[in-house]
Design a protein around this motif. Structure first.
Motif, PDB file in Angstrom:
ATOM      1  N   ARG A 111     -11.293  -6.677 -14.410  1.00  0.00           N
ATOM      2  CA  ARG A 111     -12.389  -7.009 -13.491  1.00  0.00           C
ATOM      3  C   ARG A 111     -12.168  -7.206 -12.265  1.00  0.00           C
ATOM      4  N   GLY A 112     -11.664  -5.947 -11.695  1.00  0.00           N
ATOM      5  CA  GLY A 112     -11.147  -6.070 -10.181  1.00  0.00           C
ATOM      6  C   GLY A 112     -12.044  -5.638  -9.440  1.00  0.00           C
ATOM      7  N   PRO A 113     -11.650  -5.416  -8.194  1.00  0.00           N
ATOM      8  CA  PRO A 113     -12.678  -4.958  -6.859  1.00  0.00           C
ATOM      9  C   PRO A 113     -13.623  -3.739  -7.491  1.00  0.00           C
ATOM     10  N   ALA A 114     -13.135  -2.696  -8.250  1.00  0.00           N
ATOM     11  CA  ALA A 114     -13.620  -1.407  -8.310  1.00  0.00           C
ATOM     12  C   ALA A 114     -14.827  -1.705  -9.246  1.00  0.00           C
ATOM     13  N   LEU A 115     -14.787  -2.584 -10.259  1.00  0.00           N
ATOM     14  CA  LEU A 115     -15.919  -2.950 -11.301  1.00  0.00           C
ATOM     15  C   LEU A 115     -16.772  -3.537 -10.499  1.00  0.00           C
ATOM     16  N   ARG A 306       2.965   3.292  -8.561  1.00  0.00           N
ATOM     17  CA  ARG A 306       1.900   2.564  -8.908  1.00  0.00           C
ATOM     18  C   ARG A 306       1.185   1.873  -7.808  1.00  0.00           C
ATOM     19  N   LYS A 307       1.473   1.975  -6.840  1.00  0.00           N
ATOM     20  CA  LYS A 307       0.596   1.483  -5.540  1.00  0.00           C
ATOM     21  C   LYS A 307      -0.253   2.616  -5.186  1.00  0.00           C
ATOM     22  N   MET A 308       0.095   3.776  -5.267  1.00  0.00           N
ATOM     23  CA  MET A 308      -0.818   4.970  -4.782  1.00  0.00           C
ATOM     24  C   MET A 308      -1.782   5.050  -6.065  1.00  0.00           C
ATOM     25  N   ILE A 309      -1.567   4.942  -7.242  1.00  0.00           N
ATOM     26  CA  ILE A 309      -2.662   4.957  -8.256  1.00  0.00           C
ATOM     27  C   ILE A 309      -3.561   3.596  -7.869  1.00  0.00           C
ATOM     28  N   ALA A 310      -3.199   2.784  -7.494  1.00  0.00           N
ATOM     29  CA  ALA A 310      -4.038   1.551  -7.324  1.00  0.00           C
ATOM     30  C   ALA A 310      -5.077   1.947  -6.096  1.00  0.00           C
ATOM     31  N   LEU A 312      -5.886   5.142  -5.584  1.00  0.00           N
ATOM     32  CA  LEU A 312      -6.767   5.786  -5.843  1.00  0.00           C
ATOM     33  C   LEU A 312      -8.007   5.310  -6.645  1.00  0.00           C
ATOM     34  N   GLY A 313      -7.794   4.127  -7.472  1.00  0.00           N
ATOM     35  CA  GLY A 313      -8.959   3.271  -7.753  1.00  0.00           C
ATOM     36  C   GLY A 313     -10.030   2.862  -6.984  1.00  0.00           C
ATOM     37  N   TRP A 314      -9.456   2.528  -5.626  1.00  0.00           N
ATOM     38  CA  TRP A 314     -10.259   1.951  -4.320  1.00  0.00           C
ATOM     39  C   TRP A 314     -11.079   3.349  -4.096  1.00  0.00           C
ATOM     40  N   LEU A 315     -10.399   4.496  -4.036  1.00  0.00           N
ATOM     41  CA  LEU A 315     -11.110   5.597  -3.386  1.00  0.00           C
ATOM     42  C   LEU A 315     -12.126   6.165  -4.396  1.00  0.00           C
ATOM     43  N   ASN A 316     -12.027   5.947  -5.678  1.00  0.00           N
ATOM     44  CA  ASN A 316     -12.824   6.415  -6.512  1.00  0.00           C
ATOM     45  C   ASN A 316     -14.348   5.674  -6.290  1.00  0.00           C
ATOM     46  N   LYS A 326      -8.058  14.994   4.216  1.00  0.00           N
ATOM     47  CA  LYS A 326      -7.422  15.010   5.488  1.00  0.00           C
ATOM     48  C   LYS A 326      -6.191  14.113   5.389  1.00  0.00           C
ATOM     49  N   TRP A 327      -6.158  12.882   4.856  1.00  0.00           N
ATOM     50  CA  TRP A 327      -4.986  11.929   5.164  1.00  0.00           C
ATOM     51  C   TRP A 327      -4.034  11.735   4.090  1.00  0.00           C
ATOM     52  N   MET A 328      -4.624  12.130   2.794  1.00  0.00           N
ATOM     53  CA  MET A 328      -3.970  11.777   1.569  1.00  0.00           C
ATOM     54  C   MET A 328      -3.152  12.898   0.721  1.00  0.00           C
ATOM     55  N   LYS A 329      -4.376  13.893   0.414  1.00  0.00           N
ATOM     56  CA  LYS A 329      -3.876  14.987  -0.251  1.00  0.00           C
ATOM     57  C   LYS A 329      -2.725  15.849  -0.009  1.00  0.00           C
ATOM     58  N   PRO A 330      -2.594  15.962   1.688  1.00  0.00           N
ATOM     59  CA  PRO A 330      -1.366  16.796   1.883  1.00  0.00           C
ATOM     60  C   PRO A 330      -0.062  15.838   1.527  1.00  0.00           C
ATOM     61  N   TYR A 331       0.006  14.583   1.339  1.00  0.00           N
ATOM     62  CA  TYR A 331       1.286  14.091   0.972  1.00  0.00           C
ATOM     63  C   TYR A 331       1.258  13.578  -0.427  1.00  0.00           C
ATOM     64  N   ILE A 332       0.202  13.667  -1.414  1.00  0.00           N
ATOM     65  CA  ILE A 332       0.132  13.222  -2.652  1.00  0.00           C
ATOM     66  C   ILE A 332      -0.310  13.946  -3.622  1.00  0.00           C
ATOM     67  N   ASN A 333       0.260  13.994  -4.768  1.00  0.00           N
ATOM     68  CA  ASN A 333       0.194  14.865  -5.916  1.00  0.00           C
ATOM     69  C   ASN A 333      -0.256  13.739  -7.035  1.00  0.00           C
ATOM     70  N   PHE A 334      -1.288  13.350  -7.163  1.00  0.00           N
ATOM     71  CA  PHE A 334      -1.563  12.319  -8.122  1.00  0.00           C
ATOM     72  C   PHE A 334      -1.452  12.586  -9.656  1.00  0.00           C
ATOM     73  N   ARG A 335      -1.765  13.910  -9.903  1.00  0.00           N
ATOM     74  CA  ARG A 335      -1.169  14.396 -11.266  1.00  0.00           C
ATOM     75  C   ARG A 335       0.311  14.060 -11.811  1.00  0.00           C
ATOM     76  N   ALA A 336       1.215  14.443 -10.732  1.00  0.00           N
ATOM     77  CA  ALA A 336       2.621  14.245 -10.853  1.00  0.00           C
ATOM     78  C   ALA A 336       3.115  12.896 -10.628  1.00  0.00           C
ATOM     79  N   ILE A 337       2.331  12.019  -9.988  1.00  0.00           N
ATOM     80  CA  ILE A 337       2.480  10.644 -10.049  1.00  0.00           C
ATOM     81  C   ILE A 337       2.054   9.917 -11.409  1.00  0.00           C
TER      82      ILE A 337
END
Length: 361
Positions: A111-115, A306-310, A312-316, A326-337
């Motif tokens: 029951r976090g902020p995303a829900l 784990r911080k980056m996956i968290a 992603l939950g906010w962004l979703n 523009k600001w996240m995809k060039p640095y992050i590969n979420f599938r690899a994480i």
């Protein structure tokens, strides 16, 4: 009202202590003192049983931490105390969750902020009549204001177990006033203490759309005068349980668009900015997220993953795809994480299983 006995037996049960050690050690199993306990759980169980039996609170010097412009005073418990706090919550959790308001969020599993954001978006886009206005409010110095005697009395209405009441009383009294930030028990007890408030707002005041995130509350309504009346009654209810509403409460006309232009107020809540037709992140959270993404190229540890996956939950839950590109995809590969975290967790489970088999052998 149902009363509960024999909670002490649950607190000191071997299964509850095992779970408490595993939960309390998450993210710090490489520390020497934590590692010794985690790798020798079976031999540590009797020690924690004695520790809980003989526990007496000691006054500790609080620490001040800064979160942006805010300063928070916390008390840092020892690892043994952290395990004991998880033992207490392990016994109390089913009682606290039973009958809890469905839109009470914050420090509750799943029951976090995303829900909460998902429900708010549903209300403001599908029920515009009952979301014409909103009342936003929170409690002044919430954790520091909860009176010990009233909280113990509230718990005693449900729990009739002298040994358990003595233990939880010692934990509550670790701070001179209120509940100490930094204790795992504090968020659970604080949420439980506000359960009657949720019932009062939904059943007696008849709020159609109401959500609470710890001590931050939002009520939507179709009538401005009715929301003002609700505010006065809620303030009186809080005074009756030893709490006080902050003076910065507000009743506002909620956002709408006319001729392509924004009109009236957006709702700033839980780090999100809710508009009638979109949801975005609060600016300081968005900046913090993009900085973390840039730093990730240098720090790729499991904690950072784990911080980056968290994040992603906010962004979703937001309409910020352009910012992500523009600001996240060039640095992050979420599938690899995700693959890295999965491999790490599988390895940790395998190591624990092997260790258990060796001790059994």
């Amino acid at each position: 009202m149902k009363s509960y006995n024999h909670l002490w037996e649950i607190v000191i049960s071997p299964d509850n202590i095992r779970k408490a050690i595993c939960k309390a050690s998450l993210g710090k199993r490489e520390r020497k003192t934590v590692k010794e306990v985690y790798e020798n759980i079976e031999t540590e169980i009797p020690k924690f049983q004695r520790f809980a039996e003989n526990y007496r609170h000691r006054n500790k010097a609080p620490k001040i931490i800064k979160e942006g412009k805010k300063e928070r005073t916390i008390i840092v418990p020892s690892f043994k105390e952290q395990v004991m706090h998880h033992m207490i919550v392990g016994a109390l959790q089913p009682i606290i969750l039973k009958g809890m308001y469905e839109h009470s969020h914050g420090s509750i599993p799943n029951r976090g902020p995303a829900l909460a954001a998902r429900y708010i978006k549903k209300w403001i886009r599908k029920d515009q009549k009952n979301t014409k206005y909103f009342l936003k409010m929170d409690i002044r110095h919430f954790f520091a204001s909860i009176p010990h005697d009233m909280l113990k009395g509230f718990i005693a209405r449900y729990v009739h177990d002298p040994k358990f009441m003595r233990l939880i009383g010692e934990v509550i009294d670790c701070s001179e006033r209120g509940l100490p930030l930094g204790f795992h028990t504090s968020h659970w007890l604080a949420n439980w203490y506000l359960k009657p408030l949720d019932t009062f707002i939904k059943q007696e005041l008849g709020a159609v759309h109401y959500v609470r995130y710890m001590d931050d509350m939002v009520i939507f309504g179709s009538n401005k005068k009715e929301l003002h009346k609700m505010q006065k009654k809620i303030s009186g209810f809080l005074n009756g349980i030893g709490l006080e509403m902050k003076s910065n409460w507000q009743v506002c006309r909620f956002h709408r668009t006319a001729n392509g232009k924004d009109k009236y107020r957006f709702l700033d809540f839980m780090g999100f900015r809710f508009y009638r037709n979109r949801t975005v992140l609060r600016k300081n959270i968005m900046l913090r997220m993009t900085r973390r993404a840039r730093r990730f190229t240098k720090h790729r540890g499991i904690y950072s993953c784990r911080k980056m996956i968290a994040a992603l939950g906010w962004l979703n839950q937001t309409d910020t795809y352009g910012m992500y590109i523009k600001w996240m995809k060039p640095y992050i590969n979420f599938r690899a994480i995700k693959r890295k975290i999965s491999r790490y967790d599988k390895r940790a489970r395998k190591e624990k299983l092997c260790g258990t088999k060796q001790k059994a052998g």
